[in-house]
Design a protein around this motif. Sequence first.
Motif, PDB file in Angstrom:
ATOM      1  N   PRO A 253       0.739  -1.256   0.077  1.00  0.00           N
ATOM      2  CA  PRO A 253      -0.042   0.093  -0.018  1.00  0.00           C
ATOM      3  C   PRO A 253       0.861   1.421  -0.053  1.00  0.00           C
ATOM      4  CG  PRO A 253      -1.066  -1.640   1.695  1.00  0.00           C
ATOM      5  CD  PRO A 253       0.487  -2.025   1.195  1.00  0.00           C
ATOM      6  N   PHE A 254       0.212   2.590  -0.416  1.00  0.00           N
ATOM      7  CA  PHE A 254       0.967   3.713  -0.518  1.00  0.00           C
ATOM      8  C   PHE A 254       1.497   3.981   0.645  1.00  0.00           C
ATOM      9  CE2 PHE A 254       0.255   8.453  -0.594  1.00  0.00           C
ATOM     10  CZ  PHE A 254       1.328   8.540  -1.519  1.00  0.00           C
ATOM     11  N   GLY A 255       1.064   3.679   1.960  1.00  0.00           N
ATOM     12  CA  GLY A 255       1.543   4.267   3.101  1.00  0.00           C
ATOM     13  C   GLY A 255       2.915   3.735   3.396  1.00  0.00           C
ATOM     14  N   HIS A 256       3.302   2.712   2.688  1.00  0.00           N
ATOM     15  CA  HIS A 256       4.748   2.230   2.741  1.00  0.00           C
ATOM     16  C   HIS A 256       5.926   3.358   2.162  1.00  0.00           C
ATOM     17  CE1 HIS A 256       4.190  -2.109   4.114  1.00  0.00           C
ATOM     18  NE2 HIS A 256       2.822  -1.642   4.171  1.00  0.00           N
ATOM     19  N   GLY A 257       5.185   3.774   1.118  1.00  0.00           N
ATOM     20  CA  GLY A 257       6.075   4.777   0.372  1.00  0.00           C
ATOM     21  C   GLY A 257       5.912   5.855   1.085  1.00  0.00           C
ATOM     22  N   GLU A 258       5.004   6.535   1.527  1.00  0.00           N
ATOM     23  CA  GLU A 258       5.084   7.638   2.394  1.00  0.00           C
ATOM     24  C   GLU A 258       5.878   7.513   3.678  1.00  0.00           C
ATOM     25  OE1 GLU A 258       0.868   9.934   2.200  1.00  0.00           O
ATOM     26  OE2 GLU A 258       0.916   8.074   3.112  1.00  0.00           O
ATOM     27  N   TRP A 259       5.860   6.601   4.146  1.00  0.00           N
ATOM     28  CA  TRP A 259       6.909   6.243   5.625  1.00  0.00           C
ATOM     29  C   TRP A 259       8.062   6.083   5.112  1.00  0.00           C
ATOM     30  CZ3 TRP A 259      10.626   3.258   7.632  1.00  0.00           C
ATOM     31  CH2 TRP A 259      10.712   3.220   9.055  1.00  0.00           C
ATOM     32  N   LEU A 260       8.549   5.550   3.979  1.00  0.00           N
ATOM     33  CA  LEU A 260      10.152   5.477   3.710  1.00  0.00           C
ATOM     34  C   LEU A 260      10.492   6.821   3.389  1.00  0.00           C
ATOM     35  CD1 LEU A 260      10.109   2.254   1.590  1.00  0.00           C
ATOM     36  CD2 LEU A 260      11.099   2.594   3.750  1.00  0.00           C
ATOM     37  N   ALA A 261       9.731   7.648   2.558  1.00  0.00           N
ATOM     38  CA  ALA A 261       9.914   9.059   2.032  1.00  0.00           C
ATOM     39  C   ALA A 261       9.910   9.872   3.290  1.00  0.00           C
ATOM     40  CB  ALA A 261       8.789   9.347   1.078  1.00  0.00           C
ATOM     41  N   GLU A 262       9.319   9.820   4.181  1.00  0.00           N
ATOM     42  CA  GLU A 262       9.428  10.768   5.508  1.00  0.00           C
ATOM     43  C   GLU A 262      10.780  10.439   6.211  1.00  0.00           C
ATOM     44  OE1 GLU A 262       5.684  10.192   7.492  1.00  0.00           O
ATOM     45  OE2 GLU A 262       4.461  11.338   5.782  1.00  0.00           O
ATOM     46  N   ARG A 263      11.166   9.065   6.190  1.00  0.00           N
ATOM     47  CA  ARG A 263      12.133   8.877   7.353  1.00  0.00           C
ATOM     48  C   ARG A 263      13.493   8.617   6.657  1.00  0.00           C
ATOM     49  NH1 ARG A 263       7.162   8.084   8.827  1.00  0.00           N
ATOM     50  NH2 ARG A 263       6.702   8.306  11.088  1.00  0.00           N
ATOM     51  N   LEU A 264      13.576   8.392   5.349  1.00  0.00           N
ATOM     52  CA  LEU A 264      14.880   8.285   4.811  1.00  0.00           C
ATOM     53  C   LEU A 264      15.777   9.514   4.487  1.00  0.00           C
ATOM     54  CD1 LEU A 264      14.288   5.399   2.101  1.00  0.00           C
ATOM     55  CD2 LEU A 264      15.444   5.275   4.206  1.00  0.00           C
ATOM     56  N   PRO A 265      16.779   9.722   5.190  1.00  0.00           N
ATOM     57  CA  PRO A 265      17.303  11.109   4.994  1.00  0.00           C
ATOM     58  C   PRO A 265      17.606  11.585   3.755  1.00  0.00           C
ATOM     59  CG  PRO A 265      18.564   9.472   6.668  1.00  0.00           C
ATOM     60  CD  PRO A 265      17.595   8.844   5.794  1.00  0.00           C
ATOM     61  N   GLY A 266      16.894  12.865   3.466  1.00  0.00           N
ATOM     62  CA  GLY A 266      17.116  13.468   1.876  1.00  0.00           C
ATOM     63  C   GLY A 266      16.229  12.697   0.948  1.00  0.00           C
ATOM     64  N   ALA A 267      15.391  11.685   1.189  1.00  0.00           N
ATOM     65  CA  ALA A 267      14.804  11.042   0.319  1.00  0.00           C
ATOM     66  C   ALA A 267      13.829  12.049  -0.462  1.00  0.00           C
ATOM     67  CB  ALA A 267      13.783   9.815   0.805  1.00  0.00           C
ATOM     68  N   VAL A 268      13.631  11.571  -1.963  1.00  0.00           N
ATOM     69  CA  VAL A 268      12.869  12.609  -2.818  1.00  0.00           C
ATOM     70  C   VAL A 268      11.753  11.630  -3.013  1.00  0.00           C
ATOM     71  CG1 VAL A 268      12.724  13.522  -4.956  1.00  0.00           C
ATOM     72  CG2 VAL A 268      14.845  13.821  -3.751  1.00  0.00           C
ATOM     73  N   PRO A 269      10.442  12.004  -2.601  1.00  0.00           N
ATOM     74  CA  PRO A 269       9.430  11.195  -2.944  1.00  0.00           C
ATOM     75  C   PRO A 269       8.794  11.466  -4.603  1.00  0.00           C
ATOM     76  CG  PRO A 269       8.670  12.993  -1.790  1.00  0.00           C
ATOM     77  CD  PRO A 269      10.116  13.203  -1.863  1.00  0.00           C
TER      78      PRO A 269
END
Length: 295
Positions: A253-269
């Motif tokens: 689900p989309f929430g997984h991508g949101e979680w990763l983008a918010e917590r990986l340093p400098g990640a670009v969603p």
Amino acid sequence: MAEYVEVPTPDGRLLEVLAGDWSEGHPLLFHHGTPGAAVPFSILERAAEAHGFRVISYSRPGYGGSTPWPFSERGPRIVDDAVDSLIVLHHLGLRRFATLGWSGGGPRALACAAINPERCRAVATLASVAPYDAAGLDWTNGMADENVEEFAAAVKGAAAYHEFLRALPQPAEGHTEEQVVEDLAGLLTPVDAGYLTGEFATYFDHSGRRGREQGVVGWRDDGLSIVGDWGFDPRAITAPVAVWHGREDAMVPFGHGEWLAERLPGAVPHFLDHTGHLSMWERADEVLRDLAARY
């Protein structure tokens, strides 16, 4: 043209590696989905070549021709696969690389960056799972019932999960595209059902079949590693990371991508409307263009 080679590991296993001539491009280590194996993937290979990459992939232990991990009720960790990845790169004489992981391969791409920051130049995840124990994430919210049931079995341990996977119906040889869609119906959003055709359907079927050549052992260990301790902290990654996720994904689900983008340093969603788990590959050229810019 890519060819299979066997790469030995220090503990006596063999890894099935699919690699071509990378002398004319940057090495791109691709981590396939779950279940699956390293097979030719024309959609990815064309996009990679267009943006200066050459694809290297390998079948994780228990998939295709790769030796399974020794049995453990807990199963392997994601970081163990990352160590195997670096063994592959070392065997091929490759130092710096970019990495791309799709679905269950996403955490492996992140792990490669976490344990080798001086070598990994850039990372992209496509529809990647987040850690099972992720704080602030309802892990199964929006997930198709089939996957909810499967991961509930994985949490019970290797023996129970193995029996669960063995009991699943296996696709018959020579399935048509329509039959493949029918088999996966509960997991597919409409946009994914529409994409499961042509060369992607051929890749998806080939990867899945090769992944099951040793039964469900590779699939079992993949699932155990996803719900277990990953063995690394995603927040420690220093390489540039792009997180790609579709809003119409019933597998991860989309929430997984949101979680990763918010917590990986400098990640670009890169959050995509009208895109699911499989139809993500419609964006292959865009993904590889972005990855090349970060390399």
